[in-house]
Motif scaffolding. Structure first.
Motif, mmCIF file in Angstrom:
data_model
loop_
_atom_site.group_PDB
_atom_site.id
_atom_site.type_symbol
_atom_site.label_atom_id
_atom_site.label_comp_id
_atom_site.label_asym_id
_atom_site.label_seq_id
_atom_site.Cartn_x
_atom_site.Cartn_y
_atom_site.Cartn_z
ATOM 1 N N VAL A 241 27.177 74.652 52.417
ATOM 2 C CA VAL A 241 27.189 73.330 52.490
ATOM 3 C C VAL A 241 28.537 73.825 51.232
ATOM 4 O O VAL A 241 29.824 72.990 51.993
ATOM 5 C CB VAL A 241 27.408 71.913 52.218
ATOM 6 N N ALA B 84 32.965 62.278 53.640
ATOM 7 C CA ALA B 84 31.749 61.279 53.012
ATOM 8 C C ALA B 84 30.523 61.834 53.359
ATOM 9 O O ALA B 84 29.573 61.866 51.944
ATOM 10 C CB ALA B 84 32.043 60.354 53.259
ATOM 11 N N GLU B 85 30.302 62.642 54.180
ATOM 12 C CA GLU B 85 29.190 62.722 54.143
ATOM 13 C C GLU B 85 28.787 64.030 53.315
ATOM 14 O O GLU B 85 27.745 64.051 53.083
ATOM 15 C CB GLU B 85 28.794 63.852 55.968
ATOM 16 N N ILE B 86 30.389 65.025 53.381
ATOM 17 C CA ILE B 86 29.108 65.498 51.977
ATOM 18 C C ILE B 86 29.182 65.314 50.673
ATOM 19 O O ILE B 86 28.073 65.966 50.186
ATOM 20 C CB ILE B 86 30.228 66.790 51.996
ATOM 21 N N ARG C 42 29.423 73.386 62.793
ATOM 22 C CA ARG C 42 29.293 71.801 62.640
ATOM 23 C C ARG C 42 29.646 71.185 61.418
ATOM 24 O O ARG C 42 30.026 70.533 60.999
ATOM 25 C CB ARG C 42 27.353 71.332 63.161
ATOM 26 N N ILE C 43 28.965 72.496 59.896
ATOM 27 C CA ILE C 43 29.463 71.638 59.509
ATOM 28 C C ILE C 43 30.430 71.778 58.609
ATOM 29 O O ILE C 43 30.810 71.262 58.206
ATOM 30 C CB ILE C 43 28.278 73.101 57.767
ATOM 31 N N ILE D 107 32.308 74.240 53.327
ATOM 32 C CA ILE D 107 33.544 74.029 53.191
ATOM 33 C C ILE D 107 34.442 73.438 52.562
ATOM 34 O O ILE D 107 35.627 73.618 52.562
ATOM 35 C CB ILE D 107 32.635 72.566 53.528
ATOM 36 N N GLU E 266 27.878 61.947 50.335
ATOM 37 C CA GLU E 266 26.549 61.479 50.279
ATOM 38 C C GLU E 266 25.661 63.186 50.388
ATOM 39 O O GLU E 266 24.465 62.202 49.042
ATOM 40 C CB GLU E 266 26.605 60.828 51.511
ATOM 41 N N LEU E 267 25.407 63.790 51.057
ATOM 42 C CA LEU E 267 24.199 65.080 50.638
ATOM 43 C C LEU E 267 24.588 65.061 49.332
ATOM 44 O O LEU E 267 23.489 65.633 48.971
ATOM 45 C CB LEU E 267 24.441 66.531 51.562
ATOM 46 N N LEU F 24 24.947 75.674 62.878
ATOM 47 C CA LEU F 24 25.714 75.343 61.509
ATOM 48 C C LEU F 24 26.434 75.014 61.230
ATOM 49 O O LEU F 24 26.965 74.478 61.167
ATOM 50 C CB LEU F 24 24.138 75.326 60.985
ATOM 51 N N THR F 25 27.012 76.831 61.323
ATOM 52 C CA THR F 25 28.275 76.798 60.389
ATOM 53 C C THR F 25 29.255 75.735 60.834
ATOM 54 O O THR F 25 30.422 75.057 60.459
ATOM 55 C CB THR F 25 28.940 78.109 60.543
ATOM 56 N N ALA G 177 32.070 68.507 59.443
ATOM 57 C CA ALA G 177 31.934 67.433 58.517
ATOM 58 C C ALA G 177 32.977 66.890 57.523
ATOM 59 O O ALA G 177 33.540 67.670 57.838
ATOM 60 C CB ALA G 177 30.484 68.237 57.531
#
Lengths: 235, 235
Positions: free
Chosen positions: A173, A101-103, A94-95, A176, A105-106, A91-92, A98
């Motif tokens: 998250v 924009a994705e961050i 991939r995170i 990042i 949005e989350l 996961l790391t 990220a």
DNA sequence: CTCCATTAATCCAATAATGATCCAATTGGT
DNA sequence: ACCAATTGGATCATTATTGGATTAATGGAG
């Protein structure tokens, strides 16, 4: 010891220039094959001595990202280094990959609702902690210090929702935001005027939490995050 | 985070500074290898003398959390923090320890909004996949098979939101589906009557996504999750 | 009062960064 | 072929930065 030195050196001041050039190569400003400006020009552009500039170029050359020829100049390698070969971590990696924009949005999905929950669950200690983050942020002398307390405040709000899983996910998250590329975004977007706006929005959220007004807290935090996203990505 | 009480408290001791820095390392503000600010800068940021600040740094150094070099600076140890598998692994392991209540709360925060986004972003292939999940779930001969396609449907909906980070986080949370304790909860709560209700609710969500009706999709999925939570945790 | 932690003011040593100077290879024009 | 300008390569002395260490002054808590 050598490995350690290399690692530390990579984080040291001289290679702030390395990061800048890497960025310019990555975002396509200097595509493969492009001739970089001369060393004597770059030293002025980056406000460092030629010696330091050359040390940075040496690192980039050893990484194979640029090639240099006496009398001709330095050029971006035709083989742009694809990625870090992140060893396929789960996961790391991939995170970390990220996009901002994705961050955002989350964060927009989670944080306002967390604030709503926090309005009903925050303890006196939670609220106290938020107040301290606010004052520390307002007294911050520079951008990095403000960022630190800004981040702490958001963590505190999430924590006040009393959902350990949520806190853990948010922490992951949140990690990042310390990536160099993300840091650059923040520094570029955080003007003094915007900082003042953020402080006001932060305070509104905390006040709403004090008043146990969940709707207000959710709305205030959502407004804040929308503002942040606009400044970060829209500008 | 009582460590934040260094401002007004006379207890603004070295231990408080230690806790503050530990926090910043733990939450990723200062990741492994990061060069932290100079002592002369930190003393001002934490409002303590350089002497006490250095005493704190000494503790952290003895704990192996930072390394210091004269003339270069202090750095977060590369092996101090989560490291190798990083936040991903720690996140996964902690998720496994999370309570069903926490997980359902997170899902309720994220999934309905993801459905709303998916209404505007889902491709024909996404919708096709959801349909397949629906039919497979309805034809499922036993509970485990139904659970499988149920989970796939939710993953498909999340995926249709086209936010890779969100999908990764959801995958990590979803991994708990294989945990024995969680499985027992589901089996116990999933009666044939409830399964029929779920199938109906699932179909309403997918229909809304087909219609590109974000509000309806969000509402339908939220209703479904509230039902699931009530069945899982409620009486 | 004493004891202890903190503060404040210096100085030291290791490292980084700078500025200046010269060298060597390449380019472009005559 | 030749020459002047340009450009990267390299070295050295100097300055600035940064952690290390010492000492005396300050200020509560017991």
């Amino acid at each position: 010891m050598d490995a350690l030195n290399l690692r530390d050196r990579a984080a040291s001041g001289a290679s702030a220039v390395v990061a800048l050039i890497e960025q310019s190569i990555a975002d396509g400003t200097w595509g493969p094959g492009t001739k970089l400006p001369t060393e004597r020009e770059l030293e002025q552009r980056f406000k460092v001595s030629r010696n330091t500039l050359r040390k940075s170029l040496r690192v980039l050359e050893e990484q194979g990202k640029i090639v240099r020829h006496v009398g001709r100049g330095s050029f971006v390698s035709s083989e742009a280094a694809p990625k870090d070969t992140g060893a396929g971590q789960s996961l790391t990696s991939r995170i970390i990959g990220a996009s901002p924009a994705e961050i955002m949005e989350l964060r927009l999905m989670v944080e306002p609702q967390a604030a709503e929950l926090a309005a009903g669950r925050a303890t006196a200690a939670d609220l106290q902690r938020m107040e301290e983050c606010l004052t520390h942020a307002e007294r911050a002398q520079d951008i990095p210090e403000f960022e630190h307390w800004d981040g702490m405040l958001h963590v505190a709000i999430i924590g006040a929702a009393k959902n350990g899983l949520l806190s853990d996910v948010y922490d992951a998250v949140n990690a990042i935001r310390n990536q160099p590329e993300w840091a650059r975004l923040k520094v570029r977007s955080l003007t003094p005027a915007r900082r003042a706006v953020y402080e006001e929005q932060h305070r509104r959220v905390v006040v709403a939490l004090h008043d146990r007004d969940g709707d207000q807290a959710r709305a205030a935090l959502q407004e804040h995050l929308l503002q942040v996203r606009a400044n970060l990505l829209g500008s």
